[in-house]
Design a protein around this motif. Structure first.
Motif, mmCIF file in Angstrom:
data_model
loop_
_atom_site.group_PDB
_atom_site.id
_atom_site.type_symbol
_atom_site.label_atom_id
_atom_site.label_comp_id
_atom_site.label_asym_id
_atom_site.label_seq_id
_atom_site.Cartn_x
_atom_site.Cartn_y
_atom_site.Cartn_z
ATOM 1 N N ILE A 290 -21.712 -14.971 -3.781
ATOM 2 C CA ILE A 290 -21.691 -16.241 -4.499
ATOM 3 C C ILE A 290 -20.794 -16.134 -5.726
ATOM 4 C CG2 ILE A 290 -23.106 -17.876 -5.821
ATOM 5 C CD1 ILE A 290 -25.450 -17.106 -3.981
ATOM 6 N N GLU A 293 -17.203 -16.359 -4.739
ATOM 7 C CA GLU A 293 -16.816 -17.694 -4.300
ATOM 8 C C GLU A 293 -16.610 -18.643 -5.474
ATOM 9 O OE1 GLU A 293 -16.044 -18.727 -1.291
ATOM 10 O OE2 GLU A 293 -16.477 -16.800 -0.352
ATOM 11 N N VAL A 294 -17.503 -18.603 -6.458
ATOM 12 C CA VAL A 294 -17.444 -19.594 -7.538
ATOM 13 C C VAL A 294 -16.267 -19.369 -8.471
ATOM 14 C CG1 VAL A 294 -19.925 -20.016 -7.471
ATOM 15 C CG2 VAL A 294 -19.032 -18.300 -9.044
ATOM 16 N N LYS A 295 -15.681 -18.180 -8.470
ATOM 17 C CA LYS A 295 -14.510 -17.950 -9.331
ATOM 18 C C LYS A 295 -13.287 -18.719 -8.850
ATOM 19 C CE LYS A 295 -14.804 -13.404 -9.211
ATOM 20 N NZ LYS A 295 -14.525 -11.968 -9.464
ATOM 21 N N GLN A 296 -13.252 -19.024 -7.543
ATOM 22 C CA GLN A 296 -12.175 -19.840 -6.968
ATOM 23 C C GLN A 296 -10.783 -19.256 -7.239
ATOM 24 O OE1 GLN A 296 -12.408 -22.961 -5.017
ATOM 25 N NE2 GLN A 296 -14.340 -21.871 -4.755
#
Length: 312
Positions: A290, A293-296
């Protein structure tokens, strides 16, 4: 005339590049297609980029994408699929273990109307028994845990229709297990069996550590079962611990015998502590994904694209 892109991720393959290029051309040129060879160099430290530059200057059908660093096989494949322009796109390795003589077979299946033509490796010449056994166990395990069926013996040697490639590009996850992604996409699929020959030259770059990471990515990307396993194990041992506690209280209150089992208590505490750490470790794997993923961040960066210079 239909246009075919052949995507080839390479990493330190200086001994194989030229022979592979010649073999692909030999089997593609008699066919009624235009084609391009799209090599993706995954941060090689040998002469692979220099050889790609040489070949791309000699043959306009060859392009080289040089990645900024080593991102791994799955992201190198992704990079190639992102840059492929063909009506059909074939992905294969450049070490000759994906035989170029299979290319006409894949294209024939595609012409029959199949949008995904997946090769199934029956066996690999010269592979160790350990790799064969662990590979088989991995597929059995992931298929038992996942709702998406992943074909045992499947490889990254496949043909994808342009429509499938466009669908694939919509998937943005970082931890990539492309075999599972293609299975999840769907479309009409055909299976083609083959025996993988030995590498033409050099040694495999897919170490045991990389195999373990690959397997872990595949399991955590397509199954929540490890999280449920941790939950049910915790619930089971919480009930056992409660029962043992009730037994100790009964002995203390209703009998004259105190429980002398210090060793048993210590072992129980250590066991339950280890079980809790196991559960936290499983949860940590998912939380870590997760976090990624959230760092994009970009999936990959290119250092340079190699292709034949246009003459003025």
């Amino acid at each position: 005339m239909k246009f075919i892109s052949i995507v080839v991720p390479v990493y330190n393959e200086e001994e194989n590049i030229e022979f592979f290029y010649q073999e692909v051309c030999k089997h593609m040129e008699p066919l009624p297609y235009k084609f391009e060879l799209l090599f993706v160099d995954d941060g090689s430290s040998d002469a692979t980029p220099l050889l790609l530059e040489k070949i791309s200057q000699q043959d306009s059908r060859v392009r080289g994408l040089i990645m900024a660093r080593n991102y791994g096989h799955q992201l190198a494949l992704t990079c190639g699929l992102d840059h492929a322009d063909g009506d059909g796109v074939i992905t294969m390795d450049g070490d000759m273990q994906h035989p170029p003589e299979m290319l006409p077979v894949l294209l024939a299946k595609w012409e029959e109307g199949f949008e995904v033509v997946q090769t199934i490796r029956i066996s690999t010449e010269g592979v160790s028994w350990f790799k064969s056994v662990t590979s088989g166990l991995f597929y059995k395990l992931i298929n038992a845990m996942s709702k998406v069926h992943i074909q045992e013996g499947g490889s990254d040697f496949r043909l994808l229709d342009k429509a499938v490639v466009q669908s694939f590009r919509r998937y943005k996850e970082r931890a990539r297990f492309i075999r599972g992604m293609i299975g999840a996409i769907g479309y009409r699929q055909a299976l083609v069996e083959f025996v993988a020959p030995k590498r033409f030259a050099g040694t495999s770059k897919f170490s045991l550590r990389k195999m373990m990471h690959f397997a872990l990515d595949g399991i955590t990307a397509y199954s929540k079962l490890p999280l449920r396993f941790a939950f049910f194990m915790g619930l089971l041992f919480a009930l056992i611990s409660f029962a043992v506690t009730m037994h100790v209280v009964y002995i203390k209150l209703f009998t004259l015998e105190a429980v002398p089992g210090w060793a048993t208590i210590s072992a129980s505490i250590l066991f339950l502590g280890g079980l809790q750490l196991l559960g936290l470790g499983i949860i940590g794997e998912y939380v870590g994904r997760i976090f990624e993923e959230v760092k994009q961040r970009p999936l990959y960066l290119l250092r340079v694209e190699l292709k034949q210079q246009q003459k003025e």
